[in-house]
Design an enzyme around this catalytic site. Sequence first.
Site, PDB file in Angstrom:
ATOM      1  N   ASP A  63      64.045  -0.863  25.489  1.00 60.01           N
ATOM      2  CA  ASP A  63      62.420  -0.534  25.219  1.00 60.01           C
ATOM      3  C   ASP A  63      61.898   0.492  25.427  1.00 60.01           C
ATOM      4  O   ASP A  63      61.506   0.741  26.600  1.00 60.01           O
ATOM      5  CB  ASP A  63      62.417  -1.799  25.742  1.00 60.01           C
ATOM      6  CG  ASP A  63      61.283  -2.402  25.918  1.00 60.01           C
ATOM      7  OD1 ASP A  63      60.103  -1.533  24.762  1.00 60.01           O
ATOM      8  OD2 ASP A  63      59.918  -2.998  26.490  1.00 60.01           O
ATOM      9  N   VAL A  64      61.507   1.678  24.758  1.00 61.03           N
ATOM     10  CA  VAL A  64      60.558   2.841  25.462  1.00 61.03           C
ATOM     11  C   VAL A  64      59.223   2.564  26.183  1.00 61.03           C
ATOM     12  O   VAL A  64      58.910   3.469  26.840  1.00 61.03           O
ATOM     13  CB  VAL A  64      59.820   3.030  24.353  1.00 61.03           C
ATOM     14  CG1 VAL A  64      61.757   4.278  23.548  1.00 61.03           C
ATOM     15  CG2 VAL A  64      59.181   2.966  23.189  1.00 61.03           C
ATOM     16  N   SER A 142      49.854   9.808  13.877  1.00 62.22           N
ATOM     17  CA  SER A 142      48.951   8.918  12.325  1.00 62.22           C
ATOM     18  C   SER A 142      47.684   9.186  11.950  1.00 62.22           C
ATOM     19  O   SER A 142      46.674  10.069  12.969  1.00 62.22           O
ATOM     20  CB  SER A 142      48.695   7.271  12.462  1.00 62.22           C
ATOM     21  OG  SER A 142      48.403   6.827  11.328  1.00 62.22           O
ATOM     22  N   TYR A 155      45.503   0.853  18.456  1.00 60.20           N
ATOM     23  CA  TYR A 155      46.838   1.375  16.769  1.00 60.20           C
ATOM     24  C   TYR A 155      46.121   3.168  17.492  1.00 60.20           C
ATOM     25  O   TYR A 155      46.697   4.362  17.309  1.00 60.20           O
ATOM     26  CB  TYR A 155      46.848   0.783  16.239  1.00 60.20           C
ATOM     27  CG  TYR A 155      48.363   2.133  15.051  1.00 60.20           C
ATOM     28  CD1 TYR A 155      48.833   1.544  15.474  1.00 60.20           C
ATOM     29  CD2 TYR A 155      47.923   2.752  13.929  1.00 60.20           C
ATOM     30  CE1 TYR A 155      50.366   2.645  15.200  1.00 60.20           C
ATOM     31  CE2 TYR A 155      48.659   3.143  13.001  1.00 60.20           C
ATOM     32  CZ  TYR A 155      49.493   3.044  13.649  1.00 60.20           C
ATOM     33  OH  TYR A 155      50.706   3.965  13.464  1.00 60.20           O
TER      34      TYR A 155
HETATM   35  P1  NDP Z   1      59.090   0.347  11.120  1.00 63.54           P
HETATM   36  O1  NDP Z   1      58.128  -0.516  11.864  1.00 63.54           O
HETATM   37  O2  NDP Z   1      59.831   0.282   9.997  1.00 63.54           O
HETATM   38  O3  NDP Z   1      59.861   0.861  12.312  1.00 63.54           O
HETATM   39  C1  NDP Z   1      59.406   0.585  13.591  1.00 63.54           C
HETATM   40  C2  NDP Z   1      60.778   1.076  14.667  1.00 63.54           C
HETATM   41  O4  NDP Z   1      60.611   1.124  16.357  1.00 63.54           O
HETATM   42  C3  NDP Z   1      62.120   0.204  14.646  1.00 63.54           C
HETATM   43  O5  NDP Z   1      62.981   1.193  14.426  1.00 63.54           O
HETATM   44  C4  NDP Z   1      61.680  -0.350  15.833  1.00 63.54           C
HETATM   45  O6  NDP Z   1      63.198  -0.796  16.631  1.00 63.54           O
HETATM   46  C5  NDP Z   1      61.046   0.367  16.738  1.00 63.54           C
HETATM   47  N1  NDP Z   1      60.261  -0.045  18.519  1.00 63.54           N
HETATM   48  C6  NDP Z   1      58.819  -0.570  17.911  1.00 63.54           C
HETATM   49  N2  NDP Z   1      58.834  -1.015  19.232  1.00 63.54           N
HETATM   50  C7  NDP Z   1      59.969  -0.672  20.385  1.00 63.54           C
HETATM   51  C8  NDP Z   1      60.164  -0.383  21.716  1.00 63.54           C
HETATM   52  N3  NDP Z   1      59.802  -1.629  22.506  1.00 63.54           N
HETATM   53  N4  NDP Z   1      61.343   0.053  21.781  1.00 63.54           N
HETATM   54  C9  NDP Z   1      61.767   0.813  21.010  1.00 63.54           C
HETATM   55  N5  NDP Z   1      62.318   1.161  19.978  1.00 63.54           N
HETATM   56  C10 NDP Z   1      60.863  -0.123  19.197  1.00 63.54           C
HETATM   57  O7  NDP Z   1      57.925   1.303  11.566  1.00 63.54           O
HETATM   58  P2  NDP Z   1      57.667   2.739  10.633  1.00 63.54           P
HETATM   59  O8  NDP Z   1      59.010   3.828  10.221  1.00 63.54           O
HETATM   60  O9  NDP Z   1      56.933   2.741   9.280  1.00 63.54           O
HETATM   61  O10 NDP Z   1      56.919   3.541  11.544  1.00 63.54           O
HETATM   62  C11 NDP Z   1      57.801   4.814  12.450  1.00 63.54           C
HETATM   63  C12 NDP Z   1      56.743   5.735  12.954  1.00 63.54           C
HETATM   64  O11 NDP Z   1      55.430   6.495  12.656  1.00 63.54           O
HETATM   65  C13 NDP Z   1      55.653   5.002  14.412  1.00 63.54           C
HETATM   66  O12 NDP Z   1      55.158   5.477  15.408  1.00 63.54           O
HETATM   67  C14 NDP Z   1      54.220   4.479  13.143  1.00 63.54           C
HETATM   68  O13 NDP Z   1      53.259   4.496  14.173  1.00 63.54           O
HETATM   69  C15 NDP Z   1      54.266   5.905  12.866  1.00 63.54           C
HETATM   70  N6  NDP Z   1      53.636   5.111  11.468  1.00 63.54           N
HETATM   71  C16 NDP Z   1      54.317   4.483  10.119  1.00 63.54           C
HETATM   72  C17 NDP Z   1      53.051   4.963   9.736  1.00 63.54           C
HETATM   73  C18 NDP Z   1      53.724   3.700   7.991  1.00 63.54           C
HETATM   74  O14 NDP Z   1      52.603   3.978   7.297  1.00 63.54           O
HETATM   75  N7  NDP Z   1      54.790   3.547   7.903  1.00 63.54           N
HETATM   76  C19 NDP Z   1      51.527   5.712   9.331  1.00 63.54           C
HETATM   77  C20 NDP Z   1      51.485   6.642  10.245  1.00 63.54           C
HETATM   78  C21 NDP Z   1      52.065   6.696  11.201  1.00 63.54           C
HETATM   79  P3  NDP Z   1      63.878  -2.397  15.770  1.00 63.54           P
HETATM   80  O15 NDP Z   1      64.253  -2.069  14.649  1.00 63.54           O
HETATM   81  O16 NDP Z   1      65.111  -2.620  16.811  1.00 63.54           O
HETATM   82  O17 NDP Z   1      62.591  -3.371  15.822  1.00 63.54           O
END
Ligand code: NDP
Length: 247
Positions: A63-64, A142, A155
Amino acid sequence: MTLSGKTALITGGTRGIGLAIAKKFAEHGAKLVLLAAHGGERAEAAVSELQKIGAEVGFYVCDVSDAAQVSETVTKVLADFGTVDILVNNAGITRDNLLPSLDTVDIDDVIDINLKGTIFMTQALIRTFVKKRSGVIINLSSVVGMMGNKGQTNYAASKAGVIGFTKSVAKEYGRRNIRCNAIAPGYIATDMTAALSEEMTAELTKQLPIGRLGQPEDVANLALFLAGDCAGYITGEVIKVDGGMYI
Ligand code: NDP
């Protein structure tokens, strides 16, 4: 463009954008360290997909937003892999609501994971980078952190924070040959945006100059460029991958 001989640590690397970056890096020869909040089938599937490409892959639940867990995990990773060359701070969440309806926990979780998680991970690896006088940090911000968005005050604040952090790290460590840049995606088709209705998606798409939602690979292509030597003179930048959403 090769990442051969490099080890990349990607938070949130088991799905969405993180997994696309992991695949892209694997295709270009990197060893991979994936961190995610949960293990289980999804993590196992991601690891085996990457192994099929030929990558050496490690997976760690971490958990980051928990500084102690981050520090312990990074110690384990360094013991297992020897070093880390590229850090991708990708883990992130949304908890959208209008400002009066945001619970304290929605504000805390988003700031803790998106912003503090990025700071904790970077803090845990920066001495390693300083010691070997090289390192690449890529932070997922973002476009919302640049332009704001109604319903996403928490966010947007977390992602604007990531930009300030990125620029500060770039200034603090440029002399040590450590580069730090941010990627600012627009709407990318992942679990995070899957909650949008078809109507909303169609409406959004209409407004995009490129006329389609982004794919995780669109973001991964930029991450590959930033991770490699071709980007050797680029630091402190925030680069949008948004199909022209915010011009
Ligand atoms: P997803 O929701 O598909 O995946 C999120 C990932 O973050 C998962 O692997 C999840 O782990 C991990 N995660 C969440 N909470 C924690 C935590 N506390 N500790 C460690 N890992 C954690 O997200 P996206 O792929 O869509 O997004 C990736 C990044 O890009 C994010 O930072 C998001 O804000 C950013 N972003 C995304 C956009 C979009 O349109 N999708 C737009 C702009 C920015 P687990 O699978 O174990 O839950």
